[in-house]
Design an enzyme around this catalytic site. Structure first.
Site, mmCIF file in Angstrom:
data_model
loop_
_atom_site.group_PDB
_atom_site.id
_atom_site.type_symbol
_atom_site.label_atom_id
_atom_site.label_comp_id
_atom_site.label_asym_id
_atom_site.label_seq_id
_atom_site.Cartn_x
_atom_site.Cartn_y
_atom_site.Cartn_z
ATOM 1 N N GLU A 471 0.827 -1.211 0.000
ATOM 2 C CA GLU A 471 0.000 0.000 0.000
ATOM 3 C C GLU A 471 0.862 1.262 0.000
ATOM 4 O OE1 GLU A 471 -2.937 -0.321 -0.779
ATOM 5 O OE2 GLU A 471 -3.123 -2.471 -0.387
ATOM 6 N N HIS A 477 3.290 6.387 -5.421
ATOM 7 C CA HIS A 477 2.816 6.717 -6.767
ATOM 8 C C HIS A 477 2.015 8.023 -6.735
ATOM 9 C CE1 HIS A 477 1.188 4.696 -10.727
ATOM 10 N NE2 HIS A 477 1.971 5.723 -10.958
#
Length: 679
Positions: A471, A477
């Protein structure tokens, strides 16, 4: 509601953080209505512009329109997943359809589409930057894929279907959450929980206290309770009871049953695809994926199936023989698998979660992923005191080592009644830089890890450690995004590319150089011994053939639901059994059903996309080889990954970005080799 905290132009404070402490349920619907009205004004201004339609006054203006709608809806839906209640769920049934109607009105607005079409047909694409070109193509295709070229009666029908879909998917998720929360098994005698490690017993005792059964033990279907019970409980009947309860969620034929809801969702998706000119929902969805078509996905899944099935058969036979040697009478059942697999793993590798957990204190693992990010990407995390939506949530300021602000990061780790199962990353605010106005992201990860007890801190299983790395990869990202447009930023990428940043980061959790940063015994402070690190790596492929088949079964089930027209008299259980038959390794348990709680494809965004986990594994295995070649903390390789993958979001085609980082297209050999499936 002039005092509505959701409607200020900018949230107060240097971070512009969400004022969770001021937001109440009553604020959401009025805020949405005002935000929609504001968004409509933005659209009218674009249409009323007398200047010829061009990229800036139409495409960019449209991308920027309705920002308030995005803000209000992201806050609402994130809370509905992480901290919901009866009132929020009731609001959602009105909130989601309003949002769908608003979106459809924009996408079916003929005058607006005419301007978009004019820009698309009259712009020299080669003269645009790659990101501008992507935005133009995505905007035009977005209208077409949502019915802009349809006749008026078809547009109206499409709006009806989309509205009904949003409501039905919400109902599916609410039923799964209610089923999960409803089941509690109170166990009076500790002897009936023989085999459970101390951490699981303490957690069960704490849960019993919450259930007003102090002095007893409570087991639930939340993962931190369910997984240890299935893995360690000697009591076979207890394992069977929990397995059946877990597998029967939404499959009881009562008011929480999801069978008819599934058929309705699948039917509506199929009708929508047909109206838009596609064969089925999978055909429609995969047009915007790296895979490209249902045929390519099925070929990919079946190719892996062919390689993994013989290995899986051997591994299941090994566990069956081991179980028989330990006194199991009769056939190995599904509720026996985790129990005997764990015992075999311990016998083969002298390792299990009970041995490893003392080295994985949550706070230290969090520090470890932060340090990993610093070494790779030069960013730091500092805990700050700002409003959060629950007392268990922690907020962090993220900066570069040079002191430049990167974004906000929220972490929410423990299960509770208002949170759905699983783990996920989400965004409260995306990154953008339109006309030089840099907006930095606000990112969150939400998990369901083992809670601290009266005598122990939160100690993670190794699976929970890799989940946290996973996660956090998604979070990077989002945090390291550096695009112009928020709609192309961060995780706004092709769905079968979105798992690359998350899955590649899991690899670091297996490396000594990374484990040495955080894997220290919570009592003694001693670093994890090399012997255990070796065993972690040696056991990494343990039963990987079986695990691969399990993932493939979910992918094949997803494609079965969405790759054809649904039959009117479909029986959900029978349909599922047929779809998963090629991957079957155990006797069927007729009273259970995977589909009725398969939230990924019926509530989340993975419809016709569950294969993407395996697809991204090919990418991540191939990409991680680049780090292995140069060193897992090689700054040059990490910088290339950041600049070509993480920062670029969906600004270019993912294969273009990947090849820019790796120099070539990914090869499946790296995955097969890592998984021990390459003969």
């Amino acid at each position: 509601m002039s005092h509505n905290p959701l409607l200020v132009e900018k949230f107060a404070g240097s971070y512009e953080a969400i004022p969770f402490d001021q937001i109440e349920e009553k604020h959401f619907l009025p805020a949405l209505e005002e935000a929609i009205a504001s968004g409509k004004k933005d659209i009218e201004a674009i249409k009323a512009n007398t200047a010829p339609a061009d990229f800036d006054n139409t495409i960019v203006a449209l991308d920027e329109a309705g920002k308030l709608v995005g803000r209000v809806s992201s806050i609402f839906f994130n809370l509905n997943s992480a901290e919901t209640n009866d009132e929020i769920q009731k609001i959602a049934q009105e909130f989601a359809p309003k949002l769908t109607v608003y979106s459809n009105e924009i996408l079916l607005d003929e005058a607006l589409f005419e301007r978009v079409k004019t820009v698309f047909e009259n712009t020299n694409l080669d003269a645009l930057s790659p990101e501008d070109k992507t935005l133009l193509e995505k905007t035009y295709k977005g209208f077409v894929r949502n019915g802009a070229l349809l006749a008026e009666d078809q547009k109206a029908r499409l709006t009806e279907i989309s509205t009904e879909l949003s409501k039905t998917s919400l109902q599916f998720g609410e039923n799964v959450l209610a089923e999960t929360n409803k089941y509690v098994k109170i166990v009076e005698n500790k002897e009936d929980l023989a085999g459970l490690p101390d951490f699981a017993l303490e957690a069960a005792a704490a849960e019993a206290k919450n259930q007003e059964a102090e002095g007893q033990y409570a087991l639930t279907l939340q993962y931190p309770s369910y997984i240890p019970t299935m893995t360690y409980a000697d009591n076979r009947e207890l394992r069977k009871e929990l397995f059946l309860a877990f597998g029967q969620k939404g499959f009881h034929g009562d008011d929480l049953d999801n069978q008819e809801i599934i058929k309705k969702i699948v039917s509506l998706r199929h009708k929508k695809a047909r109206i838009l000119g596609y064969k089925n929902h999978a055909d429609f969805t995969l047009e915007e994926r790296m895979a490209g078509s249902p045929e390519a996905v099925k070929g990919f899944l079946n190719d892996l199936l062919e390689k993994a099935k013989p290995v899986a058969d051997e591994q299941v036979a090994e566990v069956k023989a081991f179980a028989a040697s330990k006194g199991l009478e009769g056939e190995l059942q599904r509720w026996d698998w985790a129990y005997y697999a764990e015992k075999l793993k311990k016998e083969k590798f002298a390792i299990d979660d009970e041995i490893l957990k003392p080295y994985f204190q949550l706070e230290k693992v969090v520090d470890g992923v932060f340090e990993t990010a610093r070494r790779l990407f030069g960013i730091t995390f500092k805990q700050i005191d700002i409003p959060v939506y629950h007392e268990e949530v922690t907020a962090y300021e993220v900066k570069t080592e040079a002191g430049d602000y990167v974004g906000l990061f929220y972490a929410d780790f423990f299960p509770r009644k208002g949170k759905r199962n699983g783990a996920w990353m989400t965004s409260y605010r995306g990154q953008s830089n339109v006309h030089g106005q840099q907006q930095r992201p606000h990112i969150s990860i939400v998990c369901n890890f083992t809670k601290p007890t009266a005598t122990k801190p939160s100690l993670l299983t190794f699976n929970e450690v890799t989940t946290l790395f996973h996660e956090f990869g998604h979070a990077l990202h989002g945090l390291l995004a550096n695009t112009t447009y928020s709609s192309l930023s961060g995780t706004s990428v092709y769905w079968d590319f979105v798992e690359l940043p998350s899955q590649i980061l899991e690899n670091w959790a297996y490396e000594k150089e990374c484990l040495d940063l955080f894997a220290k015994h919570y009592e003694t402070g001693e670093s994890i011994p090399m012997e255990l690190i070796t065993k972690i790596k040696e056991s990494a492929n343990f039963l990987e053939g079986y695990q691969t088949l399990r993932q493939l079964s979910f992918g094949l089930l997803d494609m079965a639901w969405h790759g054809q027209a649904p039959e009117e008299n479909t029986k959900v259980g029978e349909f599922e059994k047929k779809a998963m038959a090629p991957t079957e390794l155990f006797p069927t348990v007729e009273s259970t059903c995977m589909s009725t709680s398969f939230s990924h494809i019926f509530q989340g965004g993975y419809s016709a996309g569950y294969y993407s986990y395996k697809w991204a594994e090919v990418l991540d295995a191939d990409a991680f080889e680049a780090f292995q070649e140069k060193g897992i903390f090689d700054v040059t390789t990490a910088t290339s990954f950041k600049e070509n993958i993480l920062s670029k979001g969906g600004s270019e085609h993912p294969m273009t970005l990947y090849k820019r980082f790796r120099g070539d297209e990914p090869k499946t050999d790296a995955l097969l080799k890592r998984a021990g499936l390459l003969k």
